[in-house]
Motif scaffolding. Structure first.
Motif, short mmCIF file in Angstrom:
data_model
loop_
_atom_site.label_atom_id
_atom_site.label_comp_id
_atom_site.label_asym_id
_atom_site.label_seq_id
_atom_site.Cartn_x
_atom_site.Cartn_y
_atom_site.Cartn_z
N HIS A 212 0.82 -1.20 0.00
CA HIS A 212 0.00 0.00 0.00
C HIS A 212 0.86 1.26 0.00
N ASN A 213 0.42 2.26 -0.72
CA ASN A 213 1.01 3.58 -0.54
C ASN A 213 0.49 4.15 0.77
N ASP A 217 4.15 8.22 2.31
CA ASP A 217 4.44 8.35 0.87
C ASP A 217 3.77 9.60 0.31
N ALA A 218 2.58 9.91 0.81
CA ALA A 218 1.81 11.04 0.26
C ALA A 218 2.25 12.37 0.83
N ILE A 219 2.44 12.47 2.15
CA ILE A 219 2.65 13.77 2.77
C ILE A 219 3.92 13.85 3.61
N GLY A 220 4.67 12.77 3.67
CA GLY A 220 5.91 12.79 4.44
C GLY A 220 6.92 13.75 3.85
N ALA A 278 -1.08 7.10 10.83
CA ALA A 278 0.19 6.40 11.03
C ALA A 278 1.03 6.57 9.78
N LYS A 279 2.29 6.88 9.93
CA LYS A 279 3.15 7.07 8.76
C LYS A 279 3.20 5.83 7.89
N ALA A 280 3.15 4.66 8.50
CA ALA A 280 3.37 3.41 7.78
C ALA A 280 2.10 2.80 7.19
N SER A 370 12.25 5.06 2.73
CA SER A 370 12.11 4.61 4.11
C SER A 370 11.05 5.43 4.83
N THR A 371 10.55 4.88 5.92
CA THR A 371 9.53 5.54 6.74
C THR A 371 10.08 5.75 8.14
N PRO A 372 10.02 6.97 8.65
CA PRO A 372 10.53 7.22 10.00
C PRO A 372 9.74 6.47 11.07
N GLU A 373 10.33 6.34 12.24
CA GLU A 373 9.66 5.71 13.37
C GLU A 373 8.47 6.56 13.81
N PRO A 374 7.47 5.94 14.45
CA PRO A 374 6.33 6.71 14.94
C PRO A 374 6.76 7.79 15.93
#
Length: 415
Positions: A212-213, A217-220, A278-280, A370-374
């Motif tokens: 999933h996006n 991905d959209a607003i980070g 949630a970022k992820a 990559s996605t940062p930690e919560p």
């Protein structure tokens, strides 16, 4: 470019997607003045008409579009589905008056379809349109199209399906019903899902789907808005509770089954109460008319900016608004994710119009490496500590206080 007539256009969610697939909106009809102003601001070439569909003749729509009956490549629109009677579809002849004014949105769409006879059409609506035992609107549409075929000699063949937008790359878990028809009877197959959750991918090592996006991905990476920007702070009775709720959670975190403090009973509030992105994960559905405590909220404990909501709706990057927060939220929340429209527009080009489009999807978000930690949570604010204690869970569907009250009222009326 291929030509489109747009009804119930809103801010242009469907139109932006069809535009990305090589269609030009020749005329757009919308009742809401702020939405019309926004479309004119962003796409003055769309020839926007601000009026009710049942106050405008199909002949006038064709005139403004510079088209004749049978010439439009596609008719698109998302008519609001209000309660109505299906006793009659429309009045014969030139009259635009309907037997049941509550049915005016769906019957208005059908009337324009009958009078303009596009090569294809797409109609979008909420997923409830197809709910079992509540599908009067869906049946009215199908029966109305059959009536059009009998009256005009066309062969519109209809296919409909409820689609989960996140499973096509939209970074939002919005679900909508789409109906597609072809004038010459061509069959239409909805595209297969292309994305799924990370958990589903881990369970199927041979899957060819993409993850999933996500909201990240959209607003980070977007710059944080100014602290002085109006409308972004979360106030009210519960605003101070949001920092203590982790990403991807809602008020259920503070129940006896969550990881926080027992402040509420399980499922005694709406799901979107104190709901945080949630970022992820993909975003939850952007609401059109949220209350003070209704999310989704940003992981930085604030409301979403217009740019962030527009990205979660996969609008083109150049879209602007010049209106207040309430109007902006309503327009965005009512819109169709434009990527979903682009995907379906490409399929209509290929399967019905026989004019496939090369190249990748324009509105698909780019996957971040990559996605940062919560974000860390804050301690529970002192004003909520008095709520800590035992709270009754919701007793179950049909057993809550409101349901019992309605049942008693119904019994009293029957007697």
């Amino acid at each position: 470019m291929l030509t489109a007539i747009s009804l119930f256009s809103g801010i242009g969610g469907l139109d932006f997607g069809f535009e990305a697939a090589g269609f030009q909106t020749k005329v757009a009809l919308e009742l809401d003045g702020t939405a019309c102003q926004t479309m004119r601001l962003n796409r003055p070439e769309w020839n926007v008409i601000e009026d009710d569909v049942n106050h405008i003749s199909s002949a006038y729509l064709l005139e403004r579009a510079g088209l004749s009956t049978g010439e439009p490549d596609v008719l698109i629109g998302g008519p609001p589905c209000q309660p109505f009677s299906k006793s009659s579809y429309w009045v014969s002849g030139d009259s635009l008056r309907l037997d049941d004014p509550r049915a005016d949105t769906l019957t208005g769409y059908l009337r324009v379809l009958r009078d303009t006879l596009p090569k294809a059409f797409l109609l979008e609506n909420v997923s409830g349109l197809a709910f079992k035992n509540k599908d009067e609107g869906l049946r009215l549409l199908i029966e109305g199209i059959e009536k059009i075929n009998r009256e005009t000699g066309t062969n519109y063949r209809v296919t409909w399906k409820s689609l989960k937008c996140a499973n096509y790359g939209v970074p939002q878990t919005r679900e909508r019903v789409f109906m597609v028809g072809a004038r010459e009877g061509q069959s239409f197959n909805f595209p297969s899902e292309t994305h799924c959750s990370a958990n589903d991918l881990s369970e199927d090592l041979f899957s060819d789907k993409l993850p999933h996006n996500t909201a990240w991905d959209a607003i980070g990476g977007l710059a944080e808005p100014s602290p002085n920007e109006k409308g972004l702070s979360v106030g009210g009775k519960w605003g101070g509770l949001l920092p203590s709720i982790p990403e991807g959670k809602n008020y259920l975190w503070h129940t006896n089954r969550g990881g926080g403090y027992p402040l509420f009973g399980w499922r005694t509030r709406y799901w979107s109460f104190m709901l945080k992105l949630a970022k992820a994960l993909p975003s939850w559905t952007i609401q059109a008319q949220p209350g003070a405590s209704i999310g989704p909220f940003h992981w930085n404990n604030r409301r979403l900016t217009f740019e962030e909501m527009a990205r979660l709706q996969t609008f083109p990057s150049d879209i602007r608004v010049e209106c207040g927060r309430t109007e902006m939220q309503r327009m965005v929340g009512n819109a169709v994710p434009s990527l979903m429209a682009e995907i379906l527009a490409r399929e209509i080009r290929t399967q019905i119009l026989r004019k496939p489009l090369d190249g990748s999807l324009q509105l698909m978000p780019k996957k971040k490496i990559s996605t940062p930690e919560p974000e860390p949570t804050a301690p529970l604010a002192s004003q909520y500590k008095a709520l800590i204690g035992e709270h009754d869970d919701h007793p179950g569907t049909g057993r809550g206080k409101k349901a019992i009250t309605r049942a008693r009222a119904s019994t009293t009326l029957t007697i």
